[in-house]
Scaffold this active site. Structure first.
Site, PDB file in Angstrom:
ATOM      1  N   LYS A 225       0.922  -1.231  -0.105  1.00  0.00           N
ATOM      2  CA  LYS A 225      -0.015   0.098  -0.081  1.00  0.00           C
ATOM      3  C   LYS A 225       0.856   1.107   0.082  1.00  0.00           C
ATOM      4  O   LYS A 225       2.174   1.237   0.437  1.00  0.00           O
ATOM      5  CB  LYS A 225      -0.921   0.049   1.297  1.00  0.00           C
ATOM      6  CG  LYS A 225      -2.051   0.958   1.150  1.00  0.00           C
ATOM      7  CD  LYS A 225      -3.167   0.221  -0.091  1.00  0.00           C
ATOM      8  CE  LYS A 225      -4.658   0.983   0.086  1.00  0.00           C
ATOM      9  NZ  LYS A 225      -5.596  -0.060  -0.814  1.00  0.00           N
TER      10      LYS A 225
ATOM     11  N   GLY B 142     -23.543   3.524   2.417  1.00  0.00           N
ATOM     12  CA  GLY B 142     -22.925   4.146   1.256  1.00  0.00           C
ATOM     13  C   GLY B 142     -23.158   3.621  -0.141  1.00  0.00           C
ATOM     14  O   GLY B 142     -23.611   2.620  -0.447  1.00  0.00           O
TER      15      GLY B 142
ATOM     16  N   GLY C 263     -21.591   4.429  -3.161  1.00  0.00           N
ATOM     17  CA  GLY C 263     -20.359   4.989  -4.286  1.00  0.00           C
ATOM     18  C   GLY C 263     -20.518   3.849  -5.645  1.00  0.00           C
ATOM     19  O   GLY C 263     -21.338   3.277  -5.943  1.00  0.00           O
TER      20      GLY C 263
ATOM     21  N   VAL D  98     -18.854   1.307  -6.227  1.00  0.00           N
ATOM     22  CA  VAL D  98     -18.890  -0.313  -6.023  1.00  0.00           C
ATOM     23  C   VAL D  98     -20.376  -0.860  -5.397  1.00  0.00           C
ATOM     24  O   VAL D  98     -20.916  -1.651  -5.835  1.00  0.00           O
ATOM     25  CB  VAL D  98     -17.734  -0.804  -5.056  1.00  0.00           C
ATOM     26  CG1 VAL D  98     -18.073  -2.173  -4.693  1.00  0.00           C
ATOM     27  CG2 VAL D  98     -16.530  -0.534  -5.349  1.00  0.00           C
TER      28      VAL D  98
END
Length: 349
Positions: free
Chosen positions: A80, A180, A182, A184
């Protein structure tokens, strides 16, 4: 404690801090494990309050990427990156190009893509300096929008959970509370609605709520989502939302969402298990994105191959549930064990 004190963090192969004062770059890259292949993970662009906060985020997510790739059967490792900057005001082409040159010093041990705060365009700029960027537009030989496979993976993972809980993987008539909405969440909702599920969602922005309602999704205020009478609760936004305060409010039989680090603590996964709520470990069910990216590593990207691999999330979730029931352990433990067994087998080969 200074960031430099963490650079030899046990359990991580390499943690590197990159700075370029002239470009205004401050970045951290953590490579957790490359046993199965080059580390792969997104680059977050965020105005962290401190370097320590950025480092903590990167370390946690790099390890999760290793486990996500291992349990999904991919030949890549986990890593990451974080660029400490405000994505709205602190990004310049000079900074992004400097980051690309920094990636080159890792000699391909870390492959990256867009993450929170960044955009595909940002990664295109990084790629002008580095060949170690994945997830670029299909027109540039990349795998494109990873939310397509992430949404599909979430959907098939929900079906696997439904089969374990209700004896049928049909989601027709099931009520899904999605926290949520968004990219996805939207992709998953398309599949759910097509099957006849009822989706209830929430979001912070009115424009997102309007989009959800235009698709036939019921909407509620952000804090009301925990109290929705539902079959499946699906965290698709922030992490840490499954905790000692929210768990008592849930009425669901399944928690299955796309957000990373959904559990505030490991004990919250244990509590879901104690209550008989089936939890689909986030790094298992939200692996569609990394599966999509892996399909362009070492070969030309083929969307059919990516889709077939993503649909295998169904079977992986089944294996996790079977191991959990057989051993009488929470699904989080079972998923970690499956990942660790694959890593151990690769190391001893």
């Amino acid at each position: 404690m200074l960031v430099v004190d963490h650079l030899n963090r046990p359990g991580y192969e390499q943690v590197t801090v990159f700075t370029d004062a002239e470009a205004g770059l401050q970045a951290i890259v953590a490579i957790h494990d490359t046993t199965l292949g080059p580390a792969c993970g997104g680059t977050r662009i965020w105005p962290y309050a401190t370097e320590e906060e950025a480092l903590g985020d990167v370390l946690l997510l790099a390890r999760a990427m290793t486990y996500k790739a291992a349990v999904a059967g991919l030949d890549i490792g986990g890593g990451k990156a974080a660029i400490i900057a405000d994505p709205r005001t602190g990004l310049t082409e000079t900074l992004l190009r400097a980051f690309g040159r920094c990636l080159n010093t890792l000699d391909g041990r870390f492959l990256t893509t867009a993450d929170v705060g960044g955009t595909g365009r940002d990664m295109e700029i990084v790629s002008t300096e580095s060949d170690y960027v994945v997830g670029l537009p299909v027109s540039q030989g990349g795998s494109g929008d990873s939310s397509i496979m992430s949404g599909l993976g979430l959907y098939v993972g929900m079906k696997a959970c439904a089969g374990a809980v209700w004896g049928s993987d049909s989601l027709r008539g099931r009520r899904v509370a999605m926290q949520g909405f968004g990219k996805v969440g939207t992709r998953a909702a398309v599949h759910l609605l097509a099957e006849g599920a009822h989706v209830v969602s929430t979001a912070l922005h009115d424009s997102t709520l309007r989009k959800a309602r235009s698709m036939g999704v019921e909407t509620v205020a952000p804090d009301e989502i925990y109290d929705v009478d539902c079959d499946i609760f699906s965290p698709c936004a922030l992490g840490g939302v499954i905790n000692r305060d929210t768990i008592p409010r849930l009425s669901c039989r399944i928690v299955a969402g796309a957000a990373n680090n959904q559990l505030a603590t490991a004990a919250d996964g244990d509590e879901l298990h104690r209550l008989g709520i089936l939890y689909a470990p986030d790094f298992v069910i939200n692996a569609g994105g990394i599966i999509n990216l892996s399909a362009e590593v070492g070969a030309a990207y083929d969307p059919a191959v990516a889709r077939a691999k993503t649909e295998r999330i169904y079977g992986v979730v089944e294996r996790v549930i079977e191991a959990s029931r057989r051993e009488g352990m929470p699904t989080t433990w079972a998923a970690n064990r499956l990942a660790e067994e694959r890593l151990a087998a690769a190391r001893s080969a």
